[in-house]
Design a protein around this motif. Structure first.
Motif, mmCIF file in Angstrom:
data_model
loop_
_atom_site.group_PDB
_atom_site.id
_atom_site.type_symbol
_atom_site.label_atom_id
_atom_site.label_comp_id
_atom_site.label_asym_id
_atom_site.label_seq_id
_atom_site.Cartn_x
_atom_site.Cartn_y
_atom_site.Cartn_z
ATOM 1 N N LEU A 166 -70.355 89.097 38.706
ATOM 2 C CA LEU A 166 -71.178 89.694 39.768
ATOM 3 C C LEU A 166 -71.826 88.660 40.683
ATOM 4 C CD1 LEU A 166 -72.929 92.446 37.592
ATOM 5 C CD2 LEU A 166 -70.995 92.751 39.153
ATOM 6 N N PHE A 167 -72.122 87.493 40.107
ATOM 7 C CA PHE A 167 -72.790 86.436 40.880
ATOM 8 C C PHE A 167 -72.037 85.111 40.703
ATOM 9 C CE2 PHE A 167 -75.961 89.428 39.179
ATOM 10 C CZ PHE A 167 -76.435 89.979 40.373
ATOM 11 N N PRO A 168 -70.841 85.004 41.282
ATOM 12 C CA PRO A 168 -70.015 83.800 41.100
ATOM 13 C C PRO A 168 -70.687 82.511 41.550
ATOM 14 C CG PRO A 168 -69.169 85.178 42.878
ATOM 15 C CD PRO A 168 -70.202 85.991 42.166
ATOM 16 N N ASN A 169 -71.628 82.622 42.489
ATOM 17 C CA ASN A 169 -72.311 81.415 42.971
ATOM 18 C C ASN A 169 -73.115 80.734 41.864
ATOM 19 O OD1 ASN A 169 -71.345 81.498 45.592
ATOM 20 N ND2 ASN A 169 -73.019 82.790 46.333
ATOM 21 N N VAL A 170 -73.570 81.536 40.894
ATOM 22 C CA VAL A 170 -74.312 80.967 39.759
ATOM 23 C C VAL A 170 -73.399 80.029 38.969
ATOM 24 C CG1 VAL A 170 -75.471 81.465 37.575
ATOM 25 C CG2 VAL A 170 -75.879 82.929 39.566
ATOM 26 N N MET A 171 -72.169 80.493 38.721
ATOM 27 C CA MET A 171 -71.222 79.677 37.968
ATOM 28 C C MET A 171 -70.777 78.462 38.789
ATOM 29 S SD MET A 171 -71.527 81.639 35.505
ATOM 30 C CE MET A 171 -70.458 81.058 34.201
ATOM 31 N N LYS A 172 -70.684 78.649 40.115
ATOM 32 C CA LYS A 172 -70.327 77.521 40.981
ATOM 33 C C LYS A 172 -71.407 76.445 40.940
ATOM 34 C CE LYS A 172 -67.498 80.205 44.207
ATOM 35 N NZ LYS A 172 -67.392 80.747 45.593
ATOM 36 N N SER A 173 -72.658 76.883 40.860
ATOM 37 C CA SER A 173 -73.768 75.928 40.768
ATOM 38 C C SER A 173 -73.724 75.160 39.455
ATOM 39 C CB SER A 173 -75.104 76.663 40.902
ATOM 40 O OG SER A 173 -75.232 77.284 42.155
ATOM 41 N N ILE A 174 -73.447 75.891 38.369
ATOM 42 C CA ILE A 174 -73.329 75.242 37.051
ATOM 43 C C ILE A 174 -72.196 74.226 37.071
ATOM 44 C CG2 ILE A 174 -72.780 75.610 34.613
ATOM 45 C CD1 ILE A 174 -74.148 78.342 34.847
ATOM 46 N N TYR A 175 -71.075 74.630 37.689
ATOM 47 C CA TYR A 175 -69.924 73.735 37.763
ATOM 48 C C TYR A 175 -70.248 72.481 38.560
ATOM 49 C CZ TYR A 175 -65.290 71.939 38.792
ATOM 50 O OH TYR A 175 -64.192 71.117 38.913
ATOM 51 N N SER A 219 -67.140 79.210 27.733
ATOM 52 C CA SER A 219 -66.290 78.412 28.606
ATOM 53 C C SER A 219 -65.881 79.276 29.799
ATOM 54 C CB SER A 219 -65.049 77.942 27.831
ATOM 55 O OG SER A 219 -64.190 77.185 28.648
ATOM 56 N N PHE A 220 -65.687 78.655 30.959
ATOM 57 C CA PHE A 220 -65.266 79.439 32.118
ATOM 58 C C PHE A 220 -64.446 78.591 33.079
ATOM 59 C CE2 PHE A 220 -69.268 77.557 33.522
ATOM 60 C CZ PHE A 220 -69.006 77.171 34.834
ATOM 61 N N GLN A 221 -63.757 79.278 33.986
ATOM 62 C CA GLN A 221 -62.950 78.636 35.011
ATOM 63 C C GLN A 221 -63.266 79.310 36.336
ATOM 64 O OE1 GLN A 221 -58.741 79.071 34.451
ATOM 65 N NE2 GLN A 221 -58.199 77.467 35.906
ATOM 66 N N LEU A 222 -63.635 78.550 37.349
ATOM 67 C CA LEU A 222 -64.061 79.118 38.629
ATOM 68 C C LEU A 222 -62.999 80.013 39.257
ATOM 69 C CD1 LEU A 222 -65.995 76.202 40.385
ATOM 70 C CD2 LEU A 222 -66.928 78.227 39.253
ATOM 71 N N SER A 223 -61.738 79.643 39.117
ATOM 72 C CA SER A 223 -60.656 80.426 39.720
ATOM 73 C C SER A 223 -60.240 81.611 38.848
ATOM 74 C CB SER A 223 -59.441 79.529 39.981
ATOM 75 O OG SER A 223 -58.980 78.957 38.767
ATOM 76 N N ASN A 224 -60.943 81.787 37.718
ATOM 77 C CA ASN A 224 -60.572 82.867 36.801
ATOM 78 C C ASN A 224 -61.824 83.514 36.196
ATOM 79 O OD1 ASN A 224 -58.798 84.538 35.470
ATOM 80 N ND2 ASN A 224 -58.183 83.035 33.946
ATOM 81 N N LEU A 225 -62.821 83.778 37.028
ATOM 82 C CA LEU A 225 -64.079 84.346 36.551
ATOM 83 C C LEU A 225 -63.938 85.813 36.142
ATOM 84 C CD1 LEU A 225 -66.641 82.803 39.082
ATOM 85 C CD2 LEU A 225 -66.298 82.172 36.685
#
Length: 218
Positions: free
Chosen positions: A129-138, A162-168
């Motif tokens: 729902l909030f991909p920018n949060v994961m982008k910030s962590i990355y 674990s996560f992958q930005l292109s596969n959230l």
């Protein structure tokens, strides 16, 4: 006094299985070989302290593995010591842990996978729902890929998630990819049904939801 020792035993068993699961993903503390070896030493000490004997079939399997490693060395005149010794250590850790915990292993296994699933679900939905949060962590952790990489170009491993930005759109859980997490969940679900005589409950529902999130939701 007995209750204290029982509580200690349960906590010890929980930590052993949790370590075993996290270490199975190949990304947990991979840059901290000393810590991994020390924990392996602790498992061996607990194993010996409980005066547990090795099963004959396990000795035979280990013998075959050693012979296989020697045959590879003789054929190619070289062998990846770290790779094969690491695999050997993981086998011993799994075997020793099961022998130490005995009949409590499978109920605790389900419990820990359930707890890790509970951790993964809110993080997964935040990323969805909030991909920018994961982008910030990355962006914060990516400069330290040697410690936080899950083996993917745009991936991050946080030990328990674990996560992958292109596969959230897929839930990686604590594994290196969604398919591996799904495999662990399926085993936990089967064991849970076997223990509970085929009756699903809250634990089974959470595991099922987590399994659903490992597939593409985009």
């Amino acid at each position: 006094m007995k209750s204290i020792f029982k509580k200690y035993s349960i906590n010890r068993d929980y930590i052993l299985i949790l370590w075993l699961l996290l270490n199975s993903n190949g990304i947990f503390l991979r840059e901290y070989i000393v810590i991994i070896n020390l924990f392996f030493l602790v498992i061996v000490i607990v194993f010996l302290k409980n005066k547990i004997e090795l099963d004959k079939y396990f000795i035979v399997l280990l013998s075959f593995y050693i012979v296989w490693c020697l045959s590879i060395f003789m054929k190619y005149q070289s062998i990846e010591i770290i790779t094969y010794s690491g695999f050997f250590t993981r086998i011993l850790c799994a075997y020793f842990t099961i022998k130490i915990i005995k009949e409590n292993f499978f109920p605790l296994f389900v419990k820990i996978v359930y707890h890790l699933s509970l951790v993964s679900l809110p993080i997964f939905f935040i990323g969805l729902l909030f991909p920018n949060v994961m982008k910030s962590i990355y962006s914060i952790l990516s400069p330290h890929q040697q410690y936080f990489s899950n083996g993917r170009p745009d991936g991050i491993a946080l030990s328990i998630y674990s996560f992958q930005l292109s596969n959230l759109g897929r839930n990686f859980g604590f594994m290196w990819e969604p398919g591996a997490f799904a495999g662990i969940l399926i085993v936990a679900m089967m064991v849970h049904l076997a223990i509970n005589a085929g009756k699903p409950n809250k634990v089974f529902c959470i595991l099922s939801i987590a399994l659903f999130t490992t597939y593409s939701t985009t």
